[in-house]
Design a protein around this motif. Structure first.
Motif, PDB file in Angstrom:
ATOM      1  N   LEU A   1       0.826  -1.198   0.000  1.00 28.65           N
ATOM      2  CA  LEU A   1       0.000   0.000   0.000  1.00 28.65           C
ATOM      3  C   LEU A   1       0.865   1.254   0.000  1.00 28.65           C
ATOM      4  O   LEU A   1       0.550   2.244  -0.674  1.00 28.65           O
ATOM      5  N   PHE A   2       1.994   1.213   0.723  1.00 26.59           N
ATOM      6  CA  PHE A   2       2.897   2.366   0.760  1.00 26.59           C
ATOM      7  C   PHE A   2       3.514   2.612  -0.613  1.00 26.59           C
ATOM      8  O   PHE A   2       3.656   3.762  -1.041  1.00 26.59           O
ATOM      9  N   ARG A   3       3.854   1.536  -1.298  1.00 26.57           N
ATOM     10  CA  ARG A   3       4.425   1.705  -2.646  1.00 26.57           C
ATOM     11  C   ARG A   3       3.387   2.283  -3.597  1.00 26.57           C
ATOM     12  O   ARG A   3       3.716   3.057  -4.500  1.00 26.57           O
TER      13      ARG A   3
ATOM     14  N   PRO B   1       2.170   6.393  -1.273  1.00 28.67           N
ATOM     15  CA  PRO B   1       2.993   6.746  -0.105  1.00 28.67           C
ATOM     16  C   PRO B   1       2.478   7.968   0.647  1.00 28.67           C
ATOM     17  O   PRO B   1       2.509   7.999   1.878  1.00 28.67           O
ATOM     18  N   VAL B   2       2.001   8.983  -0.071  1.00 28.40           N
ATOM     19  CA  VAL B   2       1.520  10.200   0.598  1.00 28.40           C
ATOM     20  C   VAL B   2       0.309   9.889   1.476  1.00 28.40           C
ATOM     21  O   VAL B   2       0.203  10.375   2.605  1.00 28.40           O
ATOM     22  N   THR B   3      -0.588   9.064   0.969  1.00 30.21           N
ATOM     23  CA  THR B   3      -1.784   8.706   1.734  1.00 30.21           C
ATOM     24  C   THR B   3      -1.418   7.951   3.001  1.00 30.21           C
ATOM     25  O   THR B   3      -1.957   8.225   4.078  1.00 30.21           O
ATOM     26  N   VAL B   4      -0.503   7.010   2.903  1.00 28.47           N
ATOM     27  CA  VAL B   4      -0.092   6.221   4.064  1.00 28.47           C
ATOM     28  C   VAL B   4       0.555   7.118   5.117  1.00 28.47           C
ATOM     29  O   VAL B   4       0.264   7.007   6.316  1.00 28.47           O
ATOM     30  N   VAL B   5       1.427   8.015   4.705  1.00 31.53           N
ATOM     31  CA  VAL B   5       2.083   8.928   5.652  1.00 31.53           C
ATOM     32  C   VAL B   5       1.049   9.836   6.313  1.00 31.53           C
ATOM     33  O   VAL B   5       1.096  10.076   7.523  1.00 31.53           O
TER      34      VAL B   5
ATOM     35  N   GLY C   1      -3.152   9.404  12.755  1.00 33.17           N
ATOM     36  CA  GLY C   1      -3.263   8.488  13.895  1.00 33.17           C
ATOM     37  C   GLY C   1      -2.458   8.976  15.087  1.00 33.17           C
ATOM     38  O   GLY C   1      -2.928   8.902  16.234  1.00 33.17           O
ATOM     39  N   ILE C   2      -1.265   9.468  14.844  1.00 31.25           N
ATOM     40  CA  ILE C   2      -0.446   9.995  15.941  1.00 31.25           C
ATOM     41  C   ILE C   2      -1.155  11.182  16.606  1.00 31.25           C
ATOM     42  O   ILE C   2      -1.194  11.293  17.828  1.00 31.25           O
TER      43      ILE C   2
END
Length: 218
Positions: free
Chosen positions: A197-199, A202-206, A212-213
């Motif tokens: 999913l990150f590949r 990547p922007v969405t995952v970050v 979440g943090i």
């Protein structure tokens, strides 16, 4: 939505109450660093375990189970100040809230139609945000150092059962249309892992990771 709001109020009150208690003089700061992170750990576990439970037992049954688990974890803070127990209660609280969000959002996605899905999700998200605000108001009214703070939070979670005690049932979900048979040689759908999913995005995952943090620290 009333049950969701009340459960969120109770959960937010408990988070604030635990923070106040662990910040008192004489409480080892290391204990707070162990107890408080139990909630996001439980939250992650709840996200992973809820999907198969919903598929097997349905949304409404799982929602009742979630409320029961949230109530038991809240009661634990009332009856003991044993810190290893508090770690477990925070863990169960995080699992309960994550599971509740998965159940509610899954149900809304299945129940809503294309023309009202955005409105229903907006009302749902607004309800959870208002619940967090109301929780802090209740904490101020009860008193941050009040010995009854945990009891009021537990009572709020108990009130989330009111619609069920009143005999109200969830609306019936519309029938799910059968998926067409895949064409010969067509690729079957597969779930993406975190790295895949990150590949792909990547922007969405970050962005999700940063959200979440932020949410875990509010």
């Amino acid at each position: 939505m009333a049950s969701v709001c009340l459960a969120c109020i109770g959960s937010a009150m408990l988070t604030t109450a635990v923070s106040f208690h662990l910040g008192k003089p004489g409480v080892d700061p290391d204990i707070g660093q162990i107890v408080m992170p139990a909630y996001p750990v439980g939250f992650l576990i709840g996200c992973l375990m809820t999907r198969p439970l919903v598929a097997r037992y349905g949304h409404e049954r799982n929602f009742l189970l979630i409320l029961t688990t949230a109530l038991l974890s809240a009661l634990g803070f009332v009856f003991t100040d044993f810190m290893p127990g508090w770690f477990c209660f925070r863990l169960l609280g995080g699992m309960s809230m994550a599971s509740m969000f998965v159940v509610c959002e899954s149900w809304i996605n299945l129940y809503a139609e294309q023309h009202n899905r955005g409105a229903m999700f907006s009302i749902y998200m607004l309800t959870t945000a208002i619940a967090v605000l109301l929780a802090q108001i209740l904490v101020a009214l009860v008193g941050p150092q009040s010995p009854h703070l945990f009891l009021v939070a537990t009572a709020t979670v108990l009130l989330a059962f009111t619609p069920n005690f009143a005999g109200l049932r969830w609306p019936t979900l519309p029938p799910v249309p059968a998926e067409p048979a895949p064409a010969p040689g067509a690729k079957t759908d597969r779930r993406l892992g975190p790295l895949a999913l990150f590949r792909l995005a990547p922007v969405t995952v970050v962005a999700i990771f940063q959200a979440g943090i932020t949410n875990m620290n509010i």
